[in-house]
Design a protein around this motif. Sequence first.
Motif, mmCIF file in Angstrom:
data_model
loop_
_atom_site.group_PDB
_atom_site.id
_atom_site.type_symbol
_atom_site.label_atom_id
_atom_site.label_comp_id
_atom_site.label_asym_id
_atom_site.label_seq_id
_atom_site.Cartn_x
_atom_site.Cartn_y
_atom_site.Cartn_z
ATOM 1 N N TYR A 158 0.803 -1.220 0.000
ATOM 2 C CA TYR A 158 0.000 0.000 0.000
ATOM 3 C C TYR A 158 0.839 1.275 0.000
ATOM 4 C CZ TYR A 158 -4.471 -2.345 0.906
ATOM 5 O OH TYR A 158 -5.614 -3.088 0.794
ATOM 6 N N ASP A 159 2.132 1.174 0.201
ATOM 7 C CA ASP A 159 2.971 2.363 0.341
ATOM 8 C C ASP A 159 2.871 3.277 -0.878
ATOM 9 O OD1 ASP A 159 4.068 1.279 2.763
ATOM 10 O OD2 ASP A 159 5.329 0.001 1.537
ATOM 11 N N VAL A 160 2.752 4.568 -0.612
ATOM 12 C CA VAL A 160 2.834 5.544 -1.695
ATOM 13 C C VAL A 160 4.262 5.602 -2.227
ATOM 14 C CG1 VAL A 160 2.583 7.994 -2.278
ATOM 15 C CG2 VAL A 160 0.914 6.897 -0.777
ATOM 16 N N SER A 161 5.226 5.392 -1.337
ATOM 17 C CA SER A 161 6.634 5.511 -1.696
ATOM 18 C C SER A 161 7.453 4.536 -0.857
ATOM 19 C CB SER A 161 7.105 6.949 -1.459
ATOM 20 O OG SER A 161 8.488 7.090 -1.675
ATOM 21 N N TYR A 162 8.493 3.950 -1.468
ATOM 22 C CA TYR A 162 9.413 3.133 -0.673
ATOM 23 C C TYR A 162 10.757 3.036 -1.365
ATOM 24 C CZ TYR A 162 8.417 -0.971 -3.730
ATOM 25 O OH TYR A 162 8.282 -1.824 -4.793
ATOM 26 N N VAL A 163 11.762 2.618 -0.585
ATOM 27 C CA VAL A 163 13.108 2.358 -1.084
ATOM 28 C C VAL A 163 13.615 1.109 -0.384
ATOM 29 C CG1 VAL A 163 15.524 3.122 -0.965
ATOM 30 C CG2 VAL A 163 13.763 4.712 -1.720
ATOM 31 N N VAL A 164 14.170 0.182 -1.156
ATOM 32 C CA VAL A 164 14.841 -1.001 -0.615
ATOM 33 C C VAL A 164 16.306 -0.899 -1.017
ATOM 34 C CG1 VAL A 164 14.937 -3.518 -0.536
ATOM 35 C CG2 VAL A 164 12.735 -2.371 -0.874
ATOM 36 N N ALA A 165 17.217 -0.861 -0.018
ATOM 37 C CA ALA A 165 18.626 -0.620 -0.314
ATOM 38 C C ALA A 165 19.512 -1.505 0.553
ATOM 39 C CB ALA A 165 18.975 0.856 -0.083
ATOM 40 N N ASP A 166 20.732 -1.694 0.086
ATOM 41 C CA ASP A 166 21.760 -2.390 0.855
ATOM 42 C C ASP A 166 22.370 -1.398 1.835
ATOM 43 O OD1 ASP A 166 24.574 -3.351 1.472
ATOM 44 O OD2 ASP A 166 23.824 -5.070 0.342
ATOM 45 N N LEU A 167 22.330 -1.722 3.130
ATOM 46 C CA LEU A 167 22.793 -0.774 4.137
ATOM 47 C C LEU A 167 24.292 -0.513 4.018
ATOM 48 C CD1 LEU A 167 21.870 0.869 6.652
ATOM 49 C CD2 LEU A 167 22.608 -1.067 8.039
ATOM 50 N N SER A 168 25.054 -1.520 3.642
ATOM 51 C CA SER A 168 26.511 -1.365 3.580
ATOM 52 C C SER A 168 26.955 -0.606 2.336
ATOM 53 C CB SER A 168 27.190 -2.744 3.626
ATOM 54 O OG SER A 168 26.847 -3.422 4.819
ATOM 55 N N SER A 169 26.528 -1.044 1.178
ATOM 56 C CA SER A 169 26.978 -0.431 -0.075
ATOM 57 C C SER A 169 26.167 0.801 -0.462
ATOM 58 C CB SER A 169 26.909 -1.453 -1.210
ATOM 59 O OG SER A 169 25.556 -1.815 -1.479
ATOM 60 N N GLY A 170 24.941 0.883 0.025
ATOM 61 C CA GLY A 170 24.068 1.986 -0.358
ATOM 62 C C GLY A 170 23.355 1.773 -1.673
ATOM 63 N N VAL A 172 20.601 0.913 -4.216
ATOM 64 C CA VAL A 172 19.142 0.835 -4.162
ATOM 65 C C VAL A 172 18.692 -0.295 -5.074
ATOM 66 C CG1 VAL A 172 16.974 2.043 -4.607
ATOM 67 C CG2 VAL A 172 18.931 3.291 -3.661
ATOM 68 N N LEU A 173 18.082 -1.323 -4.484
ATOM 69 C CA LEU A 173 17.661 -2.499 -5.239
ATOM 70 C C LEU A 173 16.327 -2.281 -5.935
ATOM 71 C CD1 LEU A 173 18.552 -5.268 -2.637
ATOM 72 C CD2 LEU A 173 20.032 -4.195 -4.352
ATOM 73 N N ALA A 174 15.445 -1.515 -5.312
ATOM 74 C CA ALA A 174 14.126 -1.219 -5.891
ATOM 75 C C ALA A 174 13.586 0.021 -5.202
ATOM 76 C CB ALA A 174 13.164 -2.393 -5.712
ATOM 77 N N ALA A 175 12.701 0.701 -5.896
ATOM 78 C CA ALA A 175 12.125 1.920 -5.333
ATOM 79 C C ALA A 175 10.757 2.162 -5.945
ATOM 80 C CB ALA A 175 13.042 3.121 -5.580
ATOM 81 N N LYS A 176 9.972 2.917 -5.242
ATOM 82 C CA LYS A 176 8.666 3.364 -5.725
ATOM 83 C C LYS A 176 8.500 4.830 -5.362
ATOM 84 C CE LYS A 176 3.674 2.628 -5.226
ATOM 85 N NZ LYS A 176 2.613 1.868 -4.511
ATOM 86 N N ARG A 404 20.040 -5.270 -10.827
ATOM 87 C CA ARG A 404 21.061 -4.243 -10.925
ATOM 88 C C ARG A 404 20.564 -2.998 -10.196
ATOM 89 N NH1 ARG A 404 21.022 -7.179 -15.520
ATOM 90 N NH2 ARG A 404 19.164 -6.089 -16.246
ATOM 91 N N PRO A 405 21.442 -2.279 -9.503
ATOM 92 C CA PRO A 405 21.005 -1.097 -8.733
ATOM 93 C C PRO A 405 20.335 -0.070 -9.629
ATOM 94 C CG PRO A 405 23.259 -1.708 -8.163
ATOM 95 C CD PRO A 405 22.893 -2.532 -9.362
ATOM 96 N N VAL A 406 19.268 0.517 -9.125
ATOM 97 C CA VAL A 406 18.581 1.596 -9.847
ATOM 98 C C VAL A 406 18.982 2.961 -9.304
ATOM 99 C CG1 VAL A 406 16.623 0.162 -10.491
ATOM 100 C CG2 VAL A 406 16.576 1.398 -8.312
ATOM 101 N N GLY A 407 19.883 2.970 -8.336
ATOM 102 C CA GLY A 407 20.364 4.195 -7.725
ATOM 103 C C GLY A 407 21.205 3.838 -6.516
ATOM 104 N N ARG A 408 21.565 4.851 -5.749
ATOM 105 C CA ARG A 408 22.329 4.576 -4.539
ATOM 106 C C ARG A 408 22.087 5.658 -3.502
ATOM 107 N NH1 ARG A 408 27.218 7.274 -4.005
ATOM 108 N NH2 ARG A 408 27.705 8.734 -5.704
ATOM 109 N N LEU A 409 22.314 5.288 -2.255
ATOM 110 C CA LEU A 409 22.216 6.239 -1.148
ATOM 111 C C LEU A 409 23.548 6.987 -1.064
ATOM 112 C CD1 LEU A 409 20.522 3.938 1.537
ATOM 113 C CD2 LEU A 409 19.433 5.370 -0.204
ATOM 114 N N VAL A 410 23.476 8.307 -1.142
ATOM 115 C CA VAL A 410 24.700 9.111 -1.181
ATOM 116 C C VAL A 410 25.345 9.162 0.197
ATOM 117 C CG1 VAL A 410 23.907 10.508 -3.115
ATOM 118 C CG2 VAL A 410 23.409 11.251 -0.769
ATOM 119 N N GLU A 411 26.626 9.485 0.209
ATOM 120 C CA GLU A 411 27.372 9.671 1.451
ATOM 121 C C GLU A 411 27.238 11.119 1.917
ATOM 122 O OE1 GLU A 411 28.877 7.434 3.216
ATOM 123 O OE2 GLU A 411 28.670 5.746 1.833
#
Length: 489
Positions: A158-170, A172-176, A404-411
């Motif tokens: 039901y989420d309007v928005s979400y992000v699933v990411a690897d905490l170590s590498s940053g 982003v595996l999937a997003a909405k 494959r990553p669709v993005g990444r969490l910046v430092e």
Amino acid sequence: MTTATPTRRSRRARPARPARRRTAARAVASGVVAAFAASLAVATGGAGPATAATPASPQHLGALTCRPWQTPVTVPPGTVLTPRVFPTAERPAPPRPSATKPVAKPAPRPRVVCRNAAPTPFEQPAWDPDSVVGGARLASPGVVVDAEPGTPLPPAVYDVSYVVADLSSGEVLAAKSAHAWLRPASTLKTLTALTLLPLLDPHRVVVASKDAQAAAGSRVGILAGNRYPVASLVDAMLMFSANDAVYALADAAGGYDHTVELMNARAQEVGAFDTLVVDPSGLDDGDQRSSAYDLAVIARDAMRLPEFRAAVVKRDAVFPGGRDATGKVWKPFHVYNINDFLRHYPGAIGVKPGRTDRAQHTFIGAATRGGRTLLVAQMGSVTGSWKPTAALLDWGFANADRVRPVGRLVEPGEAAPPVAAPALTPLPSAGAADATPGAGGTGTPAPVASAPVAASDPGSLAVLAGVGLLVTAGVVGIGVAVRRRRARL
């Protein structure tokens, strides 16, 4: 010999018209009316059958008044509403076959109820895709995933928005709708902790103010004038989501307004440019907002603080007692962690739930499995269940090596604010081109504009169908009148 002069039969003496003629005329008229009604239904688009929860029409709404964050819905007879967990489960149960002959009963009527509605994101500028923090693909609305053939898509939630990411590498595996601006509710306390924990000594003692004691929303129960260690206030803020503990910590850091300034500055430092802090507790105040991407970035940085990571995984802590205004002494008591995800998901290590009326449910979760730690940030859900979070993480753990990553969490300190997309330059009109031959350096005359073709819409189709059938009805009527006239002669 006289001949008889034929005379016209009187109207009274005329034989009755055969019944079949009247029947035929009525059939023609009925057919015309039915065809006209059918054409209107086709032209305007007929409504389908009601589903388990469809928006209620005004006549069904009656005196029911829903809250601003709710929507009236019509529930078909026999449908039992259950707590919402996944959209795919939002269907009425099929009727059970019965061995006995059903007894005729009055048909039950549908009922109208108020159900919580997903929040609408704030309006935001259109960004230049190349400047979007975390990668251009994260600017896309809807689900974004880059998977190998045969890899299942993330589960519907039901989420309007979400992000699933690897905490170590940053990664982003999937997003909405990762950068949609939404209200964060108490997940904003993650930023409060990220901002204040490095500034405050956990052993420092804070004297609670009356304003902190009178906090709106969830409270741990601090008493004005009593002394509380910073560490206990942090536990109450992150475990119990206590707003009174937040305001006490803000007072210790220099005051409410100063804390808001510090939090906004910290959000910019870590690259959370969608975030605007108005109230450090996360309550719906003004234009306070964040995004699933920002919450993931903030949580990733906060999980690097040992004291934060220790607090969000605690199941239970003892909070100091005190003396109230009447002189009554309250003993120390236990504070529990309200994060159900910790109790149900193997390997869970945090992080923070949130809920307000206008934000609905928000959540940041993290878990470790097989040496990999994944982080999920969710916003704008109508369900407070831990199961959608578990489903997203299960998908991530099962398919992390197949996407494959669709993005990444910046430092922190790496990203710059996004840049607005350039405005489109309007094309010159035909008149302007004719007035300036060779405009644009091509020397090509402007094309002659053809007459605009009106797009057909349901209303115009209904009118055309109605006019055509009325003309048909008129022709049929004239034919019937002529036949009547001939019959009289």
